[in-house]
Design a protein around this motif. Structure first.
Motif, PDB file in Angstrom:
ATOM      1  N   LEU A   1      -9.526  -0.398   2.562  1.00  0.00           N
ATOM      2  CA  LEU A   1      -8.734   0.432   3.461  1.00  0.00           C
ATOM      3  C   LEU A   1      -7.841  -0.432   4.353  1.00  0.00           C
ATOM      4  O   LEU A   1      -6.668  -0.109   4.571  1.00  0.00           O
ATOM      5  N   ALA A   2      -8.373  -1.536   4.840  1.00  0.00           N
ATOM      6  CA  ALA A   2      -7.566  -2.430   5.670  1.00  0.00           C
ATOM      7  C   ALA A   2      -6.402  -3.004   4.854  1.00  0.00           C
ATOM      8  O   ALA A   2      -5.258  -3.046   5.335  1.00  0.00           O
ATOM      9  N   PHE A   3      -6.674  -3.413   3.610  1.00  0.00           N
ATOM     10  CA  PHE A   3      -5.598  -3.931   2.770  1.00  0.00           C
ATOM     11  C   PHE A   3      -4.593  -2.831   2.429  1.00  0.00           C
ATOM     12  O   PHE A   3      -3.391  -3.085   2.326  1.00  0.00           O
ATOM     13  N   TYR A   4      -5.069  -1.616   2.266  1.00  0.00           N
ATOM     14  CA  TYR A   4      -4.177  -0.479   1.996  1.00  0.00           C
ATOM     15  C   TYR A   4      -3.249  -0.238   3.189  1.00  0.00           C
ATOM     16  O   TYR A   4      -2.042  -0.025   3.016  1.00  0.00           O
ATOM     17  N   LYS A   5      -3.808  -0.266   4.391  1.00  0.00           N
ATOM     18  CA  LYS A   5      -2.988  -0.059   5.589  1.00  0.00           C
ATOM     19  C   LYS A   5      -1.933  -1.154   5.724  1.00  0.00           C
ATOM     20  O   LYS A   5      -0.792  -0.884   6.106  1.00  0.00           O
ATOM     21  N   ALA A   6      -2.317  -2.389   5.396  1.00  0.00           N
ATOM     22  CA  ALA A   6      -1.347  -3.486   5.440  1.00  0.00           C
ATOM     23  C   ALA A   6      -0.258  -3.262   4.387  1.00  0.00           C
ATOM     24  O   ALA A   6       0.925  -3.510   4.635  1.00  0.00           O
ATOM     25  N   LEU A   7      -0.642  -2.759   3.255  1.00  0.00           N
ATOM     26  CA  LEU A   7       0.308  -2.484   2.176  1.00  0.00           C
ATOM     27  C   LEU A   7       1.308  -1.408   2.574  1.00  0.00           C
ATOM     28  O   LEU A   7       2.487  -1.470   2.206  1.00  0.00           O
ATOM     29  N   LYS A   8       0.844  -0.425   3.331  1.00  0.00           N
ATOM     30  CA  LYS A   8       1.724   0.673   3.745  1.00  0.00           C
ATOM     31  C   LYS A   8       2.868   0.198   4.636  1.00  0.00           C
ATOM     32  O   LYS A   8       3.941   0.802   4.628  1.00  0.00           O
TER      33      LYS A   8
ATOM     34  N   GLY B   1       5.166  -4.336  -3.784  1.00  0.00           N
ATOM     35  CA  GLY B   1       4.897  -4.948  -5.089  1.00  0.00           C
ATOM     36  C   GLY B   1       4.549  -6.414  -4.973  1.00  0.00           C
ATOM     37  O   GLY B   1       3.656  -6.917  -5.661  1.00  0.00           O
ATOM     38  N   ASP B   2       5.257  -7.122  -4.104  1.00  0.00           N
ATOM     39  CA  ASP B   2       4.959  -8.540  -3.881  1.00  0.00           C
ATOM     40  C   ASP B   2       3.573  -8.714  -3.265  1.00  0.00           C
ATOM     41  O   ASP B   2       2.829  -9.628  -3.626  1.00  0.00           O
ATOM     42  N   LEU B   3       3.244  -7.847  -2.337  1.00  0.00           N
ATOM     43  CA  LEU B   3       1.940  -7.942  -1.680  1.00  0.00           C
ATOM     44  C   LEU B   3       0.814  -7.656  -2.669  1.00  0.00           C
ATOM     45  O   LEU B   3      -0.235  -8.301  -2.619  1.00  0.00           O
ATOM     46  N   ILE B   4       1.040  -6.727  -3.572  1.00  0.00           N
ATOM     47  CA  ILE B   4       0.010  -6.439  -4.584  1.00  0.00           C
ATOM     48  C   ILE B   4      -0.233  -7.663  -5.455  1.00  0.00           C
ATOM     49  O   ILE B   4      -1.379  -7.977  -5.789  1.00  0.00           O
ATOM     50  N   SER B   5       0.826  -8.378  -5.824  1.00  0.00           N
ATOM     51  CA  SER B   5       0.626  -9.587  -6.635  1.00  0.00           C
ATOM     52  C   SER B   5      -0.124 -10.652  -5.840  1.00  0.00           C
ATOM     53  O   SER B   5      -0.918 -11.408  -6.407  1.00  0.00           O
ATOM     54  N   ILE B   6       0.087 -10.710  -4.533  1.00  0.00           N
ATOM     55  CA  ILE B   6      -0.670 -11.644  -3.698  1.00  0.00           C
ATOM     56  C   ILE B   6      -2.132 -11.210  -3.629  1.00  0.00           C
ATOM     57  O   ILE B   6      -3.045 -12.034  -3.761  1.00  0.00           O
TER      58      ILE B   6
ATOM     59  N   ASP C   1      -2.379   8.018  -3.247  1.00  0.00           N
ATOM     60  CA  ASP C   1      -1.320   8.226  -2.255  1.00  0.00           C
ATOM     61  C   ASP C   1       0.050   8.330  -2.932  1.00  0.00           C
ATOM     62  O   ASP C   1       0.642   7.310  -3.298  1.00  0.00           O
ATOM     63  N   PRO C   2       0.578   9.546  -3.074  1.00  0.00           N
ATOM     64  CA  PRO C   2       1.890   9.691  -3.727  1.00  0.00           C
ATOM     65  C   PRO C   2       3.048   9.208  -2.847  1.00  0.00           C
ATOM     66  O   PRO C   2       4.142   8.953  -3.352  1.00  0.00           O
ATOM     67  N   SER C   3       2.824   9.061  -1.553  1.00  0.00           N
ATOM     68  CA  SER C   3       3.906   8.621  -0.669  1.00  0.00           C
ATOM     69  C   SER C   3       4.132   7.113  -0.741  1.00  0.00           C
ATOM     70  O   SER C   3       5.142   6.623  -0.254  1.00  0.00           O
ATOM     71  N   LEU C   4       3.200   6.384  -1.332  1.00  0.00           N
ATOM     72  CA  LEU C   4       3.330   4.931  -1.439  1.00  0.00           C
ATOM     73  C   LEU C   4       4.120   4.611  -2.699  1.00  0.00           C
ATOM     74  O   LEU C   4       3.641   4.783  -3.807  1.00  0.00           O
ATOM     75  N   LYS C   5       5.341   4.177  -2.516  1.00  0.00           N
ATOM     76  CA  LYS C   5       6.216   3.845  -3.633  1.00  0.00           C
ATOM     77  C   LYS C   5       6.264   2.331  -3.776  1.00  0.00           C
ATOM     78  O   LYS C   5       6.874   1.647  -2.968  1.00  0.00           O
ATOM     79  N   ILE C   6       5.624   1.841  -4.784  1.00  0.00           N
ATOM     80  CA  ILE C   6       5.529   0.400  -4.975  1.00  0.00           C
ATOM     81  C   ILE C   6       6.865  -0.175  -5.443  1.00  0.00           C
ATOM     82  O   ILE C   6       7.299  -1.202  -4.979  1.00  0.00           O
ATOM     83  N   GLY C   7       7.553   0.505  -6.319  1.00  0.00           N
ATOM     84  CA  GLY C   7       8.762  -0.052  -6.912  1.00  0.00           C
ATOM     85  C   GLY C   7      10.049   0.374  -6.241  1.00  0.00           C
ATOM     86  O   GLY C   7      11.113   0.182  -6.805  1.00  0.00           O
ATOM     87  N   THR C   8      10.019   0.944  -5.052  1.00  0.00           N
ATOM     88  CA  THR C   8      11.237   1.469  -4.431  1.00  0.00           C
ATOM     89  C   THR C   8      12.195   0.390  -3.979  1.00  0.00           C
ATOM     90  O   THR C   8      13.377   0.641  -3.874  1.00  0.00           O
ATOM     91  N   ASN C   9      11.729  -0.817  -3.731  1.00  0.00           N
ATOM     92  CA  ASN C   9      12.620  -1.862  -3.243  1.00  0.00           C
ATOM     93  C   ASN C   9      13.292  -2.627  -4.374  1.00  0.00           C
ATOM     94  O   ASN C   9      14.018  -3.565  -4.144  1.00  0.00           O
TER      95      ASN C   9
ATOM     96  N   VAL D   1       9.362  -0.490 -11.632  1.00  0.00           N
ATOM     97  CA  VAL D   1       8.340   0.437 -12.078  1.00  0.00           C
ATOM     98  C   VAL D   1       7.548   0.899 -10.878  1.00  0.00           C
ATOM     99  O   VAL D   1       7.167   0.089 -10.029  1.00  0.00           O
ATOM    100  N   ASP D   2       7.286   2.197 -10.801  1.00  0.00           N
ATOM    101  CA  ASP D   2       6.475   2.742  -9.720  1.00  0.00           C
ATOM    102  C   ASP D   2       5.013   2.604 -10.127  1.00  0.00           C
ATOM    103  O   ASP D   2       4.489   3.400 -10.901  1.00  0.00           O
ATOM    104  N   VAL D   3       4.354   1.553  -9.644  1.00  0.00           N
ATOM    105  CA  VAL D   3       2.987   1.238 -10.032  1.00  0.00           C
ATOM    106  C   VAL D   3       2.029   2.340  -9.594  1.00  0.00           C
ATOM    107  O   VAL D   3       1.086   2.671 -10.305  1.00  0.00           O
TER     108      VAL D   3
END
Length: 181
Positions: free
Chosen positions: A112-119, A125-130, A150-158, A163-165
């Motif tokens: 959950l803490a990593f998810y909040k940081a990801l948000k 996408g870069d953070l997920i690879s880290i 979480d549908p509001s989290l768009k990984i590939g929007t930048n 690809v929207d992971v």
């Protein structure tokens, strides 16, 4: 006097060992020669395997429900909006995730803490690879479920043409027989 205590102790240990050995011989004899006893052993083994499977499914469903509840609560709390607040929040959450990640019993809280940081991270996408390189697999699996939920989290929007992971993980989770392992 002490030699009498040693004698009694030795006799008691010998009696227990003899009883255990006699039971083992009896059990082995019944297992080899009594077909009904063998059937009963197979039935109890099947029953125990079925109960373990049901328990695993129930605990997995409970974990998924808890993950969804925690993601919903995090979204209700909201996330910082200014860049300075986002940076401080990000560092705080990553540090909390690393600390919680050291204890295997707190994998969901660490995720959950990593998810909040990801948000709040500008390029998720870069953070997920880290995370993929630095975070333990059980925590990553839970984080993947959070991202998929979480549908509001768009990984590939930048990325242009990225690809929207999150959408891909949701599709994989809904496909029968396909897991996030």
């Amino acid at each position: 006097m002490p030699s009498q205590a040693v004698t009694y102790t030795t006799a008691a240990v010998a009696a227990v060992a003899t009883g255990f050995l006699a039971y083992a011989v009896y059990f082995d004899y019944k297992r080899r020669n009594d077909p009904e006893f063998r059937r009963q052993l197979r039935r109890s083994a099947r029953r125990q395997a079925r109960q373990e499977k049901e328990y695993a499914e129930l605990s997995q469903q409970a974990q998924k429900q808890r993950i969804r509840q925690m993601v919903d609560e995090a979204k209700e709390e909201g996330f910082p909006t200014t860049s300075d607040e986002k940076e401080a929040y990000f560092l705080e959450q990553v540090q909390a995730g690393e600390i919680l990640g050291q204890d295997p019993t707190k994998a969901i809280d660490a995720s959950l803490a990593f998810y909040k940081a990801l948000k709040v991270y500008p390029t998720p996408g870069d953070l997920i690879s880290i995370y993929d390189k630095t975070v333990a697999k059980p925590i990553l699996d839970i984080l993947a479920e959070m991202i998929a939920y979480d549908p509001s989290l768009k990984i590939g929007t930048n990325y242009t043409g990225g690809v929207d992971v999150a959408e891909l993980m949701r599709e994989m989770a809904s496909a029968p027989g396909v897991g996030l392992d």
